[in-house]
Enzyme design. Structure first.
Site, PDB file in Angstrom:
ATOM      1  N   SER A   1      -3.415  -1.377   3.346  1.00  0.00           N
ATOM      2  CA  SER A   1      -3.201  -1.930   4.682  1.00  0.00           C
ATOM      3  C   SER A   1      -1.724  -2.135   5.005  1.00  0.00           C
ATOM      4  O   SER A   1      -1.318  -1.975   6.165  1.00  0.00           O
ATOM      5  CB  SER A   1      -3.969  -3.240   4.836  1.00  0.00           C
ATOM      6  OG  SER A   1      -3.559  -4.156   3.840  1.00  0.00           O
TER       7      SER A   1
ATOM      8  N   ALA B   1       1.332  -3.377  -2.877  1.00  0.00           N
ATOM      9  CA  ALA B   1       0.969  -3.721  -4.261  1.00  0.00           C
ATOM     10  C   ALA B   1      -0.072  -4.826  -4.223  1.00  0.00           C
ATOM     11  O   ALA B   1      -0.176  -5.561  -3.234  1.00  0.00           O
ATOM     12  CB  ALA B   1       2.191  -4.175  -5.041  1.00  0.00           C
TER      13      ALA B   1
ATOM     14  N   GLY C   1      -6.804   0.080  -3.629  1.00  0.00           N
ATOM     15  CA  GLY C   1      -7.362   1.028  -2.661  1.00  0.00           C
ATOM     16  C   GLY C   1      -7.817   2.333  -3.300  1.00  0.00           C
ATOM     17  O   GLY C   1      -8.290   3.240  -2.612  1.00  0.00           O
TER      18      GLY C   1
ATOM     19  N   GLU D   1      -0.165   7.552  -6.053  1.00  0.00           N
ATOM     20  CA  GLU D   1       0.904   6.576  -5.776  1.00  0.00           C
ATOM     21  C   GLU D   1       1.931   6.571  -6.913  1.00  0.00           C
ATOM     22  O   GLU D   1       3.134   6.477  -6.676  1.00  0.00           O
ATOM     23  CB  GLU D   1       0.313   5.171  -5.618  1.00  0.00           C
ATOM     24  CG  GLU D   1      -0.488   5.008  -4.351  1.00  0.00           C
ATOM     25  CD  GLU D   1      -1.258   3.701  -4.285  1.00  0.00           C
ATOM     26  OE1 GLU D   1      -1.713   3.359  -3.199  1.00  0.00           O
ATOM     27  OE2 GLU D   1      -1.416   3.027  -5.309  1.00  0.00           O
TER      28      GLU D   1
HETATM   29  C1  A5P Z   1      -3.804   1.377  -2.929  1.00  0.00           C
HETATM   30  O1  A5P Z   1      -4.374   2.147  -3.950  1.00  0.00           O
HETATM   31  C2  A5P Z   1      -3.042   0.238  -3.487  1.00  0.00           C
HETATM   32  O2  A5P Z   1      -2.190   0.474  -4.545  1.00  0.00           O
HETATM   33  C3  A5P Z   1      -2.357  -0.603  -2.429  1.00  0.00           C
HETATM   34  O3  A5P Z   1      -1.000  -0.346  -2.308  1.00  0.00           O
HETATM   35  C4  A5P Z   1      -2.547  -2.005  -2.820  1.00  0.00           C
HETATM   36  O4  A5P Z   1      -3.914  -2.176  -3.105  1.00  0.00           O
HETATM   37  C5  A5P Z   1      -2.112  -2.976  -1.746  1.00  0.00           C
HETATM   38  O5  A5P Z   1      -2.968  -2.865  -0.652  1.00  0.00           O
HETATM   39  P1  A5P Z   1      -2.778  -3.734   0.643  1.00  0.00           P
HETATM   40  O6  A5P Z   1      -1.479  -3.368   1.250  1.00  0.00           O
HETATM   41  O7  A5P Z   1      -3.957  -3.355   1.483  1.00  0.00           O
HETATM   42  O8  A5P Z   1      -2.841  -5.168   0.223  1.00  0.00           O
END
Ligand code: A5P
Length: 232
Positions: free
Chosen positions: A34, A89, A103, A109
């Site tokens: 997000s 993160a 996510g 990533e």
């Molecule tokens: C996706 O795989 C993740 O590494 C995201 O970067 C992490 O979960 C942070 O997500 P939000 O920005 O939704 O908190």
């Protein structure tokens, strides 16, 4: 109309800070989740005003958002180095070690972050922890032998669960793999050791522990400010 939370405002502020660091001609890595989505939205606005950049995406969801915002994309196969990777993160500790992958995009990533000259990580204050491990640590695993991989993790006391979608089907990553979440039940004392131990298990392709990636951490707050987190 969905309510804008303080966390949304904080993520928005961090994204605004990051977009100011984008220079013409850069190759960008676009993270997932997000917070990254907010960065994509703001980057798209700059591109529409004439900013010329190229970007690679870390997930199909981000690719969709980037296309909607008319951000010029290039395939990762054409990229040898990334100028600036921007991602979110799930947890950040005082050594700037991270847990990522909530996510389900951790493998891409990590590849993008590794090849980036600068790795900007955008968070709100809730992601700051004294020790990693409250958030379940995700690992991406090969479907082949996944039951045995789960069993191996279980026998190491890592309390693994195979990630499923809300409809009960197994969650499949963009790479066609599974994700296993480790509910460690205790904070991680030695993340480097844990990462090594996990990678010793065949079938574990990558972990959500981003250790020693030298990220520049940007923390947004609900008042709409963002600042760089100094290492203590
Ligand atoms: C996706 O795989 C993740 O590494 C995201 O970067 C992490 O979960 C942070 O997500 P939000 O920005 O939704 O908190």
């Amino acid at each position: 109309m969905p309510q804008v939370t303080n966390q949304d405002k904080a993520k928005e502020a961090a994204a605004r800070y990051a977009v100011e660091h984008v220079k013409p001609g850069m190759v960008l890595g676009l993270g997932s989740g997000s917070t990254s989505k907010k960065f994509v939205e703001q980057l798209g606005a700059k591109c529409r005003l004439g900013l010329e950049i190229k970007a690679v995406c870390t997930s199909s969801a981000t690719e969709l958002a980037a296309k909607q915002h008319k951000i010029p994309l290039i395939p990762i196969e054409q990229v040898l180095q990334i100028d600036l990777a921007v991602d979110g993160a799930d947890e950040v500790d005082k050594n700037h070690h991270l847990v990522k992958g909530g996510g389900g995009a951790l493998l891409r990533e990590k590849i993008v972050a590794f090849h980036a000259k600068t790795f900007l990580v955008l968070i709100d204050e809730s992601k700051l922890v004294t020790r990693l491990g409250k958030f379940p640590v995700p690992v991406e695993v090969a479907p082949f032998g996944a039951s045995a991989t789960l069993e191996a993790l279980s026998s190491l006391g890592m309390n693994p669960s195979l990630r499923k979608k809300p409809d009960g089907a197994v969650f499949i990553t963009d790479n066609g793999n599974y994700t296993i979440d480790l509910h460690l039940n205790a904070l991680i004392e030695h993340p480097i050791e844990l990462d090594r131990q996990l990678k010793n298990i065949p079938g574990i392709l990558e972990t959500g522990l981003f250790l020693n990636y030298q990220p520049v951490i940007i923390v947004g707050n609900s008042v709409g400010n963002a600042k760089q987190l100094e290492k203590k």
